[in-house]
Design a protein around this motif. Structure first.
Motif, PDB file in Angstrom:
ATOM      1  N   GLY A  48      13.185   8.503  -0.940  1.00 21.33           N
ATOM      2  CA  GLY A  48      13.347   7.651  -2.108  1.00 21.33           C
ATOM      3  C   GLY A  48      12.467   6.415  -2.030  1.00 21.33           C
ATOM      4  N   ASP A  49      12.425   5.786  -0.846  1.00 22.24           N
ATOM      5  CA  ASP A  49      11.551   4.624  -0.657  1.00 22.24           C
ATOM      6  C   ASP A  49      10.085   5.027  -0.793  1.00 22.24           C
ATOM      7  OD1 ASP A  49      13.787   3.109  -0.173  1.00 22.24           O
ATOM      8  OD2 ASP A  49      13.613   3.186   2.007  1.00 22.24           O
ATOM      9  N   ALA A  50       9.737   6.175  -0.219  1.00 21.00           N
ATOM     10  CA  ALA A  50       8.350   6.650  -0.314  1.00 21.00           C
ATOM     11  C   ALA A  50       7.965   6.868  -1.774  1.00 21.00           C
ATOM     12  CB  ALA A  50       8.182   7.944   0.476  1.00 21.00           C
ATOM     13  N   GLU A  51       8.862   7.458  -2.537  1.00 18.30           N
ATOM     14  CA  GLU A  51       8.579   7.692  -3.954  1.00 18.30           C
ATOM     15  C   GLU A  51       8.355   6.374  -4.697  1.00 18.30           C
ATOM     16  OE1 GLU A  51      10.703   9.409  -8.003  1.00 18.30           O
ATOM     17  OE2 GLU A  51      11.638   9.794  -6.056  1.00 18.30           O
ATOM     18  N   THR A  52       9.209   5.387  -4.446  1.00 18.86           N
ATOM     19  CA  THR A  52       9.071   4.087  -5.114  1.00 18.86           C
ATOM     20  C   THR A  52       7.717   3.465  -4.809  1.00 18.86           C
ATOM     21  OG1 THR A  52      11.460   3.713  -5.033  1.00 18.86           O
ATOM     22  CG2 THR A  52      10.062   1.773  -5.299  1.00 18.86           C
ATOM     23  N   LEU A  53       7.313   3.502  -3.547  1.00 15.05           N
ATOM     24  CA  LEU A  53       6.025   2.932  -3.148  1.00 15.05           C
ATOM     25  C   LEU A  53       4.864   3.685  -3.785  1.00 15.05           C
ATOM     26  CD1 LEU A  53       6.939   2.350   0.592  1.00 15.05           C
ATOM     27  CD2 LEU A  53       6.174   0.546  -0.981  1.00 15.05           C
ATOM     28  N   LEU A  54       4.938   4.998  -3.811  1.00 14.26           N
ATOM     29  CA  LEU A  54       3.839   5.774  -4.378  1.00 14.26           C
ATOM     30  C   LEU A  54       3.732   5.571  -5.886  1.00 14.26           C
ATOM     31  CD1 LEU A  54       4.351   8.976  -2.248  1.00 14.26           C
ATOM     32  CD2 LEU A  54       2.331   7.493  -2.180  1.00 14.26           C
ATOM     33  N   ARG A  55       4.855   5.433  -6.557  1.00 10.16           N
ATOM     34  CA  ARG A  55       4.797   5.164  -8.002  1.00 10.16           C
ATOM     35  C   ARG A  55       4.209   3.779  -8.263  1.00 10.16           C
ATOM     36  NH1 ARG A  55       6.762   9.222 -10.838  1.00 10.16           N
ATOM     37  NH2 ARG A  55       8.418  10.567 -10.015  1.00 10.16           N
ATOM     38  N   ARG A  56       4.502   2.834  -7.375  1.00  7.95           N
ATOM     39  CA  ARG A  56       3.884   1.511  -7.480  1.00  7.95           C
ATOM     40  C   ARG A  56       2.367   1.615  -7.299  1.00  7.95           C
ATOM     41  NH1 ARG A  56       2.924  -3.509  -9.234  1.00  7.95           N
ATOM     42  NH2 ARG A  56       2.414  -5.004  -7.608  1.00  7.95           N
ATOM     43  N   ALA A  57       1.946   2.402  -6.305  1.00  7.73           N
ATOM     44  CA  ALA A  57       0.512   2.575  -6.062  1.00  7.73           C
ATOM     45  C   ALA A  57      -0.169   3.191  -7.273  1.00  7.73           C
ATOM     46  CB  ALA A  57       0.301   3.454  -4.829  1.00  7.73           C
ATOM     47  N   LEU A  58       0.476   4.173  -7.897  1.00  7.49           N
ATOM     48  CA  LEU A  58      -0.127   4.844  -9.046  1.00  7.49           C
ATOM     49  C   LEU A  58      -0.093   3.978 -10.302  1.00  7.49           C
ATOM     50  CD1 LEU A  58       1.214   8.422  -8.348  1.00  7.49           C
ATOM     51  CD2 LEU A  58      -1.183   7.712  -8.345  1.00  7.49           C
ATOM     52  N   ALA A  59       0.881   3.073 -10.389  1.00  5.99           N
ATOM     53  CA  ALA A  59       0.878   2.122 -11.505  1.00  5.99           C
ATOM     54  C   ALA A  59      -0.326   1.194 -11.406  1.00  5.99           C
ATOM     55  CB  ALA A  59       2.173   1.314 -11.504  1.00  5.99           C
ATOM     56  N   LEU A  60      -0.701   0.853 -10.171  1.00  2.65           N
ATOM     57  CA  LEU A  60      -1.853  -0.032  -9.954  1.00  2.65           C
ATOM     58  C   LEU A  60      -3.178   0.721 -10.006  1.00  2.65           C
ATOM     59  CD1 LEU A  60      -0.312  -2.100  -7.024  1.00  2.65           C
ATOM     60  CD2 LEU A  60      -0.889  -2.987  -9.298  1.00  2.65           C
ATOM     61  N   ALA A  61      -3.159   2.013  -9.622  1.00  2.00           N
ATOM     62  CA  ALA A  61      -4.395   2.805  -9.601  1.00  2.00           C
ATOM     63  C   ALA A  61      -4.056   4.234  -9.995  1.00  2.00           C
ATOM     64  CB  ALA A  61      -5.033   2.761  -8.208  1.00  2.00           C
ATOM     65  N   PRO A  62      -3.947   4.526 -11.293  1.00  3.43           N
ATOM     66  CA  PRO A  62      -3.504   5.847 -11.751  1.00  3.43           C
ATOM     67  C   PRO A  62      -4.390   6.999 -11.283  1.00  3.43           C
ATOM     68  CG  PRO A  62      -3.447   4.251 -13.554  1.00  3.43           C
ATOM     69  CD  PRO A  62      -4.151   3.584 -12.411  1.00  3.43           C
ATOM     70  N   ALA A  63      -5.632   6.726 -10.950  1.00  2.00           N
ATOM     71  CA  ALA A  63      -6.548   7.801 -10.544  1.00  2.00           C
ATOM     72  C   ALA A  63      -6.565   8.014  -9.032  1.00  2.00           C
ATOM     73  CB  ALA A  63      -7.967   7.479 -11.027  1.00  2.00           C
ATOM     74  N   PHE A  64      -5.655   7.384  -8.310  1.00  2.11           N
ATOM     75  CA  PHE A  64      -5.617   7.489  -6.852  1.00  2.11           C
ATOM     76  C   PHE A  64      -5.047   8.869  -6.486  1.00  2.11           C
ATOM     77  CE2 PHE A  64      -4.008   5.134  -2.781  1.00  2.11           C
ATOM     78  CZ  PHE A  64      -4.961   5.810  -2.034  1.00  2.11           C
ATOM     79  N   VAL A  65      -5.943   9.824  -6.294  1.00  9.34           N
ATOM     80  CA  VAL A  65      -5.563  11.223  -6.093  1.00  9.34           C
ATOM     81  C   VAL A  65      -4.684  11.401  -4.867  1.00  9.34           C
ATOM     82  CG1 VAL A  65      -6.494  13.495  -5.478  1.00  9.34           C
ATOM     83  CG2 VAL A  65      -7.505  12.199  -7.368  1.00  9.34           C
ATOM     84  N   ALA A  66      -5.038  10.745  -3.774  1.00  9.35           N
ATOM     85  CA  ALA A  66      -4.271  10.920  -2.542  1.00  9.35           C
ATOM     86  C   ALA A  66      -2.820  10.486  -2.720  1.00  9.35           C
ATOM     87  CB  ALA A  66      -4.923  10.135  -1.406  1.00  9.35           C
ATOM     88  N   ALA A  67      -2.602   9.382  -3.447  1.00  7.35           N
ATOM     89  CA  ALA A  67      -1.233   8.910  -3.690  1.00  7.35           C
ATOM     90  C   ALA A  67      -0.479   9.886  -4.573  1.00  7.35           C
ATOM     91  CB  ALA A  67      -1.256   7.524  -4.326  1.00  7.35           C
ATOM     92  N   ARG A  68      -1.143  10.464  -5.568  1.00  8.25           N
ATOM     93  CA  ARG A  68      -0.463  11.428  -6.438  1.00  8.25           C
ATOM     94  C   ARG A  68      -0.114  12.699  -5.669  1.00  8.25           C
ATOM     95  NH1 ARG A  68       0.484  10.779 -11.424  1.00  8.25           N
ATOM     96  NH2 ARG A  68      -1.179   9.232 -11.691  1.00  8.25           N
ATOM     97  N   ALA A  69      -1.011  13.119  -4.787  1.00  5.20           N
ATOM     98  CA  ALA A  69      -0.711  14.289  -3.955  1.00  5.20           C
ATOM     99  C   ALA A  69       0.471  13.991  -3.032  1.00  5.20           C
ATOM    100  CB  ALA A  69      -1.941  14.676  -3.142  1.00  5.20           C
ATOM    101  N   ASN A  70       0.503  12.782  -2.475  1.00  5.12           N
ATOM    102  CA  ASN A  70       1.647  12.386  -1.644  1.00  5.12           C
ATOM    103  C   ASN A  70       2.935  12.370  -2.452  1.00  5.12           C
ATOM    104  OD1 ASN A  70      -0.298   9.904   0.190  1.00  5.12           O
ATOM    105  ND2 ASN A  70       0.007  12.074   0.621  1.00  5.12           N
ATOM    106  N   LEU A  71       2.858  11.884  -3.695  1.00  3.93           N
ATOM    107  CA  LEU A  71       4.040  11.841  -4.548  1.00  3.93           C
ATOM    108  C   LEU A  71       4.555  13.253  -4.815  1.00  3.93           C
ATOM    109  CD1 LEU A  71       6.061  10.356  -6.353  1.00  3.93           C
ATOM    110  CD2 LEU A  71       4.352  10.436  -8.198  1.00  3.93           C
TER     111      LEU A  71
END
Length: 594
Positions: free
Chosen positions: A108-131
């Protein structure tokens, strides 16, 4: 009165600074944010990704990455917390912190952090793959697939994304699409033993046993020491290993250079191979030795607290009286759709599911995680050491709240219903711990308790490596205590709700199949159908360890397998105590709660 600069002014300032400080991550982040504010999304994306690349060259993040590589979580976390306190929009650091949360199982914490990362950089492929991975690990397969589809739009040939999508599809019954994806990955990347293994798993699920075996064998061509593949072959229950196979597994164990994960899988597989081949007591002793070593290795990897289950049972016993349920009569969602098959794993629940799903009115799904997930949510625990509010919190739930929870369960499980049949099965064995909760939220659901002789059932669990969950099964004492807790809970329910649960004793089903099938169908409330006696002809997908066994006519082969190992089962007998002596009688709650 001064005003903050508008986005265009902020962008110009960032560009001016970058002329003299090219590659500055802070300035690139500022530029990306400003461009987003101006609606220039393409240019913003480029700046955001440049900022991430610049951050990865930062000595602080390089140090954190080195700590992660060494799995030194405390050091990595300390570095990253300090960085994010100073630079809270550093997307690379946010993603690395999410990786830490994921490694610790805090999805759950990982998901929150990754959604924050994607809000700041929607094209961050690695973060979306992690999500997508984090969602998959939370059994939120449909959401994971949605993220993977976004990734595959931009990179349709990405093998990792296709592989994960196939795994997620397998979770929700999209088997044919999963098979096609695995085949496409293997066509371009044939030297991938784990993909061959995953491909074998889904082939097994849909009943293509010969193809499944071939896929597993292909995986072993590429990785002869990959223990999970050897165990996957053993776990088919119908494969008999040749002497050459046994020698190959033993050589992998003796040769070294394999992981503990490979090692315990090899021990389980060798235990099964020697059990099948046994000609005398010596073979049984060698087989049990491998089971013992495999279980010890696996148990050491897990953080299992047997007392947690016992405490849950005691709390439920103190709460769930006849008066408690009578006061809530008429509450809950009235839908009669679900049939819950619960009890111990390896107690015949897959057989019951296969029999019922052969009826034209009943759809088999799989072991659904939703009831346990809803109970955890009600419990509200934030950490492992915290106390759970469940099941005591059930006292405070209104009739409306209980009805909403029942409706929520039906909505959560809808994705698994692929036919128009009016009734469906949830075959999660461990739902026995939530039988009272199930009754409260779905009072018209059917509940079936699959029960098997304590020694046969518990030893079958002990020699089974489960892909996930069932942490109680890797120690004879733990599995005995778990069985005892289960029988105690069901006795509590029987006392408070007489006749609510239909019990099927595995041995009775084997000895008097038609009689037991007719009793079962009468309880469910559907007319007898001869197809239920020819359940082995049902070609539905089956994901559990018994998948190949239920595709054969019923037999007595498994009823007495534990007897050859009885000399080593004393710890199990001791823990079972009165439950063993009472079988098949159900002891009253008081005899087990003292």
């Amino acid at each position: 009165m001064s005003t903050a600069p508008n986005p265009a002014e902020r962008a110009e300032r960032a560009r001016t600074f970058l002329k003299t400080h090219p590659g500055n991550a802070d300035a690139l982040r500022a530029l990306g944010a400003a461009l987003r504010g101006m609606g220039e999304d393409a240019a913003a994306e480029e700046a955001e990704l440049d900022a991430i690349r610049a951050s990865t060259r930062d000595p602080v993040l390089i140090e954190a990455a080195a700590a992660l590589l060494d799995n030194d979580i405390p050091v990595a976390e300390r570095i990253l917390r300090a960085r994010l306190k100073e630079k809270p929009t550093d997307v690379a650091a946010i993603r690395m912190m999410a990786e830490i949360a994921g490694r610790l199982g805090r999805y759950g914490d990982a998901e929150t952090l990754l959604r924050r990362a994607l809000a700041l950089a929607p094209a961050f492929v690695a973060a979306r793959a992690n999500l997508a991975t984090v969602l998959h690990r939370q059994n939120r397969s449909a959401e994971a697939i949605a993220e993977l589809d976004r990734l595959l739009e931009g990179d349709p040939e990405n093998a990792a994304h296709r592989n994960l999508k196939a795994a997620a599809l397998g979770r929700i019954g999209g088997y044919e699409e999963a098979i096609a994806l695995y085949e496409s990955v293997l066509a371009s990347h044939p030297a991938q033993p784990r993909v061959w293994m995953s491909y074998g798993h889904v082939l097994k699920t849909v009943g293509r046993q010969a193809d499944s075996i071939a896929a597993y064998r292909k995986a072993l061509e590429h990785a002869p020491g990959l223990g999970e593949v050897w165990w996957s072959l053993a776990n088919l229950k119908t494969v008999r290993f040749a002497d050459a196979d046994i020698a190959a597994m033993q050589a992998a164990l003796d040769g070294g250079g394999i992981s503990d994960d490979d090692r315990f899988h090899l021990h389980f597989a060798l235990g099964k191979a020697l059990e099948d081949a046994k000609e005398d007591a010596k073979d049984a002793e060698r087989s049990f030795g491998h089971y013992l070593k495999g279980n010890a290795l696996r148990k050491a990897m897990l953080d299992y607290d047997a007392g947690e289950v016992s405490r849950l049972v005691r709390s439920a016993a103190a709460l769930m009286s006849e008066v408690f349920f009578a006061e809530r009569q008429g509450a809950g969602c009235p839908a009669p759709d679900p049939i819950f098959i619960l009890g111990m794993p390896r107690a015949g629940s897959t057989l019951i599911e296969q029999i019922l799903s052969s009826h034209p009115m009943i759809e088999g799904t799989q072991e659904l995680p939703d009831i346990a997930a809803m109970a955890r949510q009600l419990g509200g625990r934030k950490t492992r050491d915290a106390d759970s509010a469940y099941p005591a919190c059930l006292v405070d739930l209104s009739a409306h709240a209980l009805a909403e929870l029942g409706a929520e369960y039906l909505e959560r499980t809808r994705i698994h219903r692929k036919t128009g049949r009016p009734v469906f099965i949830d075959k999660m064995p461990n739902n026995w711990a939530h039988t009272g909760f199930i009754h409260l939220i779905l009072p018209n659901a059917k509940i079936i308790d699959a029960r098997r002789h304590p020694l046969g059932c518990c030893f079958s669990n002990f020699k089974q490596h489960f892909a996930r969950g069932q942490a109680f099964s890797y120690d004879l004492g733990d599995v005995g205590r778990y069985y005892r807790d289960y029988v105690t809970m069901m006795a509590v329910i029987d006392g408070a709700l007489p006749g609510r649960v239909h019990r099927v004793f595995y041995e009775d089903m084997v000895r008097s199949t038609e009689t037991e099938v007719r009793r079962l169908l009468d309880y469910v409330g559907v007319p007898f159908d001869p197809a239920c006696l020819r359940f082995f002809e049902n070609d539905r997908a089956v994901r559990t360890a018994s998948s190949e066994q239920v595709r054969q006519p019923i037999n007595r082969e498994g009823m007495a397998q534990w007897q050859a190992f009885e000399p080593w089962l004393e710890p199990l007998k001791t823990e079972l105590g009165p439950v063993l002596a009472a079988y098949p009688e159900v002891p009253p709650p008081a005899s087990l709660l003292q």
